[in-house]
Scaffold this active site. Sequence first.
Site, short mmCIF file in Angstrom:
data_model
loop_
_atom_site.label_atom_id
_atom_site.label_comp_id
_atom_site.label_asym_id
_atom_site.label_seq_id
_atom_site.Cartn_x
_atom_site.Cartn_y
_atom_site.Cartn_z
N LYS A 112 2.17 15.45 -1.85
CA LYS A 112 3.24 14.75 -1.13
C LYS A 112 4.43 15.67 -0.88
CE LYS A 112 2.06 9.99 -2.40
NZ LYS A 112 1.31 9.54 -1.27
N LYS A 195 -8.69 11.80 2.01
CA LYS A 195 -8.72 10.43 1.50
C LYS A 195 -8.20 9.46 2.57
CE LYS A 195 -5.43 8.42 -1.07
NZ LYS A 195 -4.57 7.86 -2.11
N LYS A 198 -2.74 5.22 3.00
CA LYS A 198 -1.76 4.48 3.80
C LYS A 198 -0.60 5.36 4.25
CE LYS A 198 -0.74 1.57 -0.17
NZ LYS A 198 0.01 2.31 -1.18
N1 AQP Z 1 -9.20 5.98 -0.18
C1 AQP Z 1 -9.24 5.35 -1.35
N2 AQP Z 1 -10.43 5.12 -1.96
C2 AQP Z 1 -10.47 4.47 -3.15
N3 AQP Z 1 -9.37 4.02 -3.82
C3 AQP Z 1 -8.17 4.23 -3.25
N4 AQP Z 1 -6.92 3.93 -3.62
C4 AQP Z 1 -6.05 4.34 -2.67
N5 AQP Z 1 -6.72 4.93 -1.66
C5 AQP Z 1 -8.03 4.89 -1.99
C6 AQP Z 1 -6.54 3.27 -4.87
O1 AQP Z 1 -5.72 2.16 -4.57
C7 AQP Z 1 -4.81 1.97 -5.65
C8 AQP Z 1 -3.43 1.73 -5.14
O2 AQP Z 1 -3.02 2.85 -4.44
P1 AQP Z 1 -1.49 3.21 -4.34
O3 AQP Z 1 -0.74 2.13 -3.70
O4 AQP Z 1 -0.97 3.66 -5.66
O5 AQP Z 1 -1.51 4.46 -3.49
P2 AQP Z 1 -2.37 4.90 -2.27
O6 AQP Z 1 -2.86 3.79 -1.45
O7 AQP Z 1 -3.33 5.89 -2.83
O8 AQP Z 1 -1.16 5.58 -1.56
P3 AQP Z 1 -1.18 6.65 -0.50
O9 AQP Z 1 -2.24 6.39 0.48
O10 AQP Z 1 -1.15 8.00 -1.10
O11 AQP Z 1 0.16 6.34 0.18
P4 AQP Z 1 1.53 6.13 -0.53
O12 AQP Z 1 1.60 7.03 -1.70
O13 AQP Z 1 2.49 6.44 0.53
O14 AQP Z 1 1.57 4.69 -0.92
C9 AQP Z 1 -4.90 3.19 -6.56
O15 AQP Z 1 -5.66 2.86 -7.72
C10 AQP Z 1 -5.63 4.17 -5.72
O16 AQP Z 1 -6.38 5.06 -6.51
#
Ligand code: AQP
Length: 329
Positions: A112, A195, A198
């Site tokens: 990030k 990955k 979001k």
């Molecule tokens: N692609 C994925 N495949 C499987 N599991 C996923 N998780 C997230 N993406 C995948 C799991 O969802 C849970 C909650 O995630 P989070 O809100 O902590 O973060 P995120 O969705 O992984 O966030 P991003 O995409 O990096 O965006 P930001 O940081 O901006 O919110 C976690 O258990 C995660 O592993």
Amino acid sequence: MAERILTGIKPTGQLTLGNYIGVLKNLKKETERGECFYFIADLHALTLPIEPEVLRQNSIDLACFYLAAGIDTKKANLFLQSSVSAHAELNAIMQNYLYMGELSRMTQFKDKSSKMKESAIGLGLFAYPVLMASDIILYDANIVPVGEDQVQHVELTRDLVNRFNNRYGEVLTLPKYEMRKVGARIMSLSDPSKKMSKSDPKGDIFLKDDLTTIRKKIMSAVTDSGSEVKYDVENKPGISNLLTIYAALKEISIEDAEKEFVNSRYGDFKKAVADVVCNELGAFQEKYRQILESKEYEKVLLEGAARAREVANSTLKRVKKAVGLLNLE
Ligand code: AQP
């Protein structure tokens, strides 16, 4: 001790199929194993810039998504992280037991922050794992279900718990992570080396996308050279990702999914994946809409926070006593 299960999701953007498969789909089964604490990680959402109204709307959406996942609110406590002040208080204590070196090695921080100017990187983003460790510790959670990207943070929490207990005695519960066998890392449909995320929405399926859009996205997902539907992450990352999505939603093994498509062409295979995704998300979206309209999440969040506060405050008291802070009441 009965199982204590903890899950948090950040209300930072539109939830994706990755969040659904990695976490939401499993929640219903988990509530049968012990007491669950499911929270909306709104304090964590502040670690990257976000508009207040967007944060508010995302938090409501996320509450509805948790409920649409079918959790039994008699066994699962759903709450906003910011409603339980013990999270911030424990964070203030725990930040003294994790070190700059270990925090700067966290992959998520490196990913990030590498996209940001140094002067724009907040302390909260750097110290994110301290708050996450505090979230886990407060509920004596022994099980933390996560997608693959969060494993490193739970490992760091384990280091912290061991360090703290070595210094002060058996005060904290040692957590362990649990990851889905299939679907712990759903990849972007347009770039299967990344990955589905979001915060980087290229190639995402959003849980609120209409079914026509979802179908279109799957039909135009990047595939690989050749014509065989085979699980081979190195040479066929696109097809492997679609097989993972199919297997995870149908709750079958990757091998069994492969067998179903031995003689299929890519087009027919994608159509079958689109059918499964639309079927599952269609029903999920219907529940989400009902919950949003009825506003039943408001009462659930208030009751969940009351129970969460009870447990969290008792842990906080134990920790304060252990480190020598006076508990005068
Ligand atoms: N692609 C994925 N495949 C499987 N599991 C996923 N998780 C997230 N993406 C995948 C799991 O969802 C849970 C909650 O995630 P989070 O809100 O902590 O973060 P995120 O969705 O992984 O966030 P991003 O995409 O990096 O965006 P930001 O940081 O901006 O919110 C976690 O258990 C995660 O592993």
